[in-house]
Scaffold this active site. Structure first.
Site, PDB file in Angstrom:
ATOM      1  N   THR A 185      52.010  94.256 -51.255  1.00 50.48           N
ATOM      2  CA  THR A 185      53.692  93.532 -52.145  1.00 50.48           C
ATOM      3  C   THR A 185      54.125  94.639 -53.376  1.00 50.48           C
ATOM      4  OG1 THR A 185      52.606  92.098 -54.337  1.00 50.48           O
ATOM      5  CG2 THR A 185      52.400  91.544 -51.465  1.00 50.48           C
ATOM      6  N   TYR A 235      46.918  88.009 -67.926  1.00 48.14           N
ATOM      7  CA  TYR A 235      47.221  88.098 -66.523  1.00 48.14           C
ATOM      8  C   TYR A 235      46.302  87.094 -66.080  1.00 48.14           C
ATOM      9  CZ  TYR A 235      48.161  88.412 -62.079  1.00 48.14           C
ATOM     10  OH  TYR A 235      48.425  88.332 -60.127  1.00 48.14           O
TER      11      TYR A 235
HETATM   12  N1  NAD Z   1      49.493  91.521 -54.541  1.00 45.51           N
HETATM   13  C1  NAD Z   1      48.589  91.344 -55.231  1.00 45.51           C
HETATM   14  O1  NAD Z   1      47.687  92.549 -55.215  1.00 45.51           O
HETATM   15  C2  NAD Z   1      48.591  89.529 -56.504  1.00 45.51           C
HETATM   16  C3  NAD Z   1      47.119  89.499 -56.380  1.00 45.51           C
HETATM   17  C4  NAD Z   1      46.653  88.441 -56.969  1.00 45.51           C
HETATM   18  C5  NAD Z   1      47.906  87.778 -57.168  1.00 45.51           C
HETATM   19  N2  NAD Z   1      48.714  87.884 -56.476  1.00 45.51           N
HETATM   20  C6  NAD Z   1      49.809  86.669 -57.387  1.00 45.51           C
HETATM   21  O2  NAD Z   1      50.523  86.370 -55.984  1.00 45.51           O
HETATM   22  C7  NAD Z   1      51.873  85.918 -56.606  1.00 45.51           C
HETATM   23  C8  NAD Z   1      53.310  86.674 -55.722  1.00 45.51           C
HETATM   24  O3  NAD Z   1      53.147  87.740 -56.126  1.00 45.51           O
HETATM   25  P1  NAD Z   1      53.599  89.105 -54.632  1.00 45.51           P
HETATM   26  O4  NAD Z   1      52.473  89.915 -55.197  1.00 45.51           O
HETATM   27  O5  NAD Z   1      54.487  88.301 -53.511  1.00 45.51           O
HETATM   28  O6  NAD Z   1      54.207  89.639 -55.786  1.00 45.51           O
HETATM   29  P2  NAD Z   1      56.142  89.936 -55.502  1.00 45.51           P
HETATM   30  O7  NAD Z   1      56.634  90.968 -57.193  1.00 45.51           O
HETATM   31  O8  NAD Z   1      56.490  90.465 -54.650  1.00 45.51           O
HETATM   32  O9  NAD Z   1      56.897  88.738 -55.534  1.00 45.51           O
HETATM   33  C9  NAD Z   1      56.729  87.501 -57.521  1.00 45.51           C
HETATM   34  C10 NAD Z   1      57.960  86.859 -57.012  1.00 45.51           C
HETATM   35  O10 NAD Z   1      58.315  86.196 -57.755  1.00 45.51           O
HETATM   36  C11 NAD Z   1      59.642  85.902 -58.561  1.00 45.51           C
HETATM   37  N3  NAD Z   1      59.793  85.702 -60.335  1.00 45.51           N
HETATM   38  C12 NAD Z   1      59.610  87.031 -61.122  1.00 45.51           C
HETATM   39  N4  NAD Z   1      59.039  85.808 -62.296  1.00 45.51           N
HETATM   40  C13 NAD Z   1      60.054  85.353 -62.204  1.00 45.51           C
HETATM   41  C14 NAD Z   1      60.603  84.456 -62.898  1.00 45.51           C
HETATM   42  N5  NAD Z   1      60.246  84.104 -64.235  1.00 45.51           N
HETATM   43  N6  NAD Z   1      60.914  82.679 -62.464  1.00 45.51           N
HETATM   44  C15 NAD Z   1      61.385  83.137 -60.941  1.00 45.51           C
HETATM   45  N7  NAD Z   1      60.467  83.784 -60.048  1.00 45.51           N
HETATM   46  C16 NAD Z   1      59.824  84.906 -60.694  1.00 45.51           C
HETATM   47  C17 NAD Z   1      60.263  87.716 -58.543  1.00 45.51           C
HETATM   48  O11 NAD Z   1      61.277  87.782 -58.419  1.00 45.51           O
HETATM   49  C18 NAD Z   1      59.442  88.711 -56.947  1.00 45.51           C
HETATM   50  O12 NAD Z   1      60.226  87.660 -56.088  1.00 45.51           O
HETATM   51  C19 NAD Z   1      51.982  86.095 -57.601  1.00 45.51           C
HETATM   52  O13 NAD Z   1      51.854  84.911 -58.856  1.00 45.51           O
HETATM   53  C20 NAD Z   1      51.170  87.093 -58.195  1.00 45.51           C
HETATM   54  O14 NAD Z   1      50.759  86.655 -59.380  1.00 45.51           O
HETATM   55  C21 NAD Z   1      49.494  89.025 -55.786  1.00 45.51           C
END
Ligand code: NAD
Length: 255
Positions: free
Chosen positions: A190, A155
Site C-alpha cells: 500500500t 508506531y
Molecule cells: N501496509 C502495511 O505494510 C501495514 C503493515 C502493518 C499495519 N498496517 C496498518 O494497516 C492500516 C491501513 O494502512 P494502509 O497500509 O492501507 O495505508 P494507507 O496509507 O494506504 O491508508 C491509510 C489511510 O488512513 C487515512 N488516515 C490517516 N490519518 C488519518 C486521520 N487522522 N483520520 C482519518 N483518516 C486518516 C489516510 O488518509 C489513508 O487513506 C493502518 O492502520 C496501518 O498502520 C499497514
C-alpha cells in the site's frame, strides 16, 4: 449470498489501500459502508466505485484525531444508514526512522492517529452498540505490535496499545454482545508501505528483504486483510473475541 446484509459498517482510513479493499469486500457482502477518511477525495472514489458495482456506500471526511470531527461523521453515518453495527478502525500512519532520530512532534502525530484516533472511534460508537446489545469491532494493528519492528518504535508502541485496548474492551463489553478483535498486517503493498520504504537507505532492498523473510513468498495484498476483517465481521466469528490474528504470510507465527 449477502451475509452482511442489514449491517452498517464504518471503515476508518477507508480511502487507503487496506481500508479501500475492506470497504469493497464488506459492501460486496451486502453491508452499507461509511467510508471515513481525512482524505475526502480518496474516500469518495472508494464510495463511488462501490456504488458503480451496485453496492451501498457513502464517503465522509473525518479526522479521527479530532473528536468533534469523529462525532459528526458517526452522526452523519447513522442519519444516512442507521445505527452502526460494525466498526473497522483501520486508519493509520507511520514514520520509519531509528527511535533516537525521531522528535517529539512526530511522536505526538503517531500517537494521535494510531492510538488516540482509535480511542475516539471506540468511545463514539460503543455506547450505542452496548444499548442495542450488539456490535462488532475490528482493529487493524500491526505485527510490529507483536514482535517489534526496527524503525517503527513509537508506531509499534501505539499498535501494542491498540492490542491491549482491544482485549480490555472485549472483556468490558462481552456482556453487551459486542466482540472486539484485532487483525495485524505484515508488510502489505500500500501507500503506507511505500512511504516506509522511502524512509530506508535503499527502498528496493528493504522491500526485497521483507519479501524474502515472508514464508509464503510475497508481500501482503490489501484483499488479504479484507478477507480476515470480513471474517471477524461475520456471524461465523460470533464466539470469537479479544483475539489477535496476524495476516502476514507466516512472517510472524504467534502461539
Ligand atoms: N501496509 C502495511 O505494510 C501495514 C503493515 C502493518 C499495519 N498496517 C496498518 O494497516 C492500516 C491501513 O494502512 P494502509 O497500509 O492501507 O495505508 P494507507 O496509507 O494506504 O491508508 C491509510 C489511510 O488512513 C487515512 N488516515 C490517516 N490519518 C488519518 C486521520 N487522522 N483520520 C482519518 N483518516 C486518516 C489516510 O488518509 C489513508 O487513506 C493502518 O492502520 C496501518 O498502520 C499497514
Amino acid at each position: 449470498m449477502h451475509p452482511l446484509k442489514d449491517q452498517t459498517i464504518i471503515v476508518t482510513g477507508g480511502g487507503g489501500g487496506i481500508g479501500g479493499a475492506t470497504c469493497r469486500r464488506l459492501a460486496h457482502e451486502g453491508a452499507r459502508i461509511a467510508v471515513l477518511d481525512r482524505n475526502l477525495e480518496a474516500a469518495t472514489q472508494v464510495a463511488q466505485g462501490i456504488a458503480t458495482a451496485g453496492g451501498q456506500a457513502a464517503a465522509f471526511g473525518c479526522d479521527i484525531t479530532d473528536r468533534t470531527s469523529v462525532d459528526a461523521a458517526v452522526a452523519a453515518t447513522e442519519a444516512r444508514f442507521g445505527p452502526v453495527t460494525v466498526l473497522v478502525n483501520n486508519a493509520g500512519w507511520d514514520v520509519f526512522k531509528p527511535f533516537v532520530k525521531t522528535v517529539p512532534d512526530e511522536w505526538q502525530q503517531l500517537i494521535a492517529i494510531n492510538l488516540v484516533g482509535a480511542l475516539h472511534m471506540h468511545h463514539a460508537v460503543l455506547p450505542g452498540m452496548a444499548e442495542r446489545k450488539k456490535g462488532r469491532i475490528i482493529n487493524v494493528a500491526s505485527d510490529a505490535a507483536r514482535v517489534g519492528s526496527s524503525g517503527e518504535a513509537v508506531y509499534a508502541a501505539c499498535k501494542g496499545g491498540l492490542v491491549a485496548l482491544s482485549k480490555t474492551l472485549a472483556r468490558e463489553h462481552a456482556r453487551h454482545g459486542i466482540t472486539v478483535n484485532v487483525v495485524c498486517p505484515g508488510p502489505t503493498d500500500t501507500a503506507l508501505l511505500a512511504g516506509v520504504a522511502e524512509g530506508a537507505a535503499n527502498p528496493e532492498k528493504l522491500l526485497e528483504a521483507f519479501t524474502r523473510a515472508i514464508p509464503l513468498g510475497r508481500l501482503g495484498q490489501p484483499d488479504d486483510l479484507a478477507s480476515a476483517i470480513a471474517f471477524f465481521a461475520s456471524d461465523d466469528a460470533g464466539f470469537i473475541t479479544g483475539q489477535v490474528l496476524s495476516v502476514s504470510g507466516g512472517l510472524t507465527m504467534n502461539g
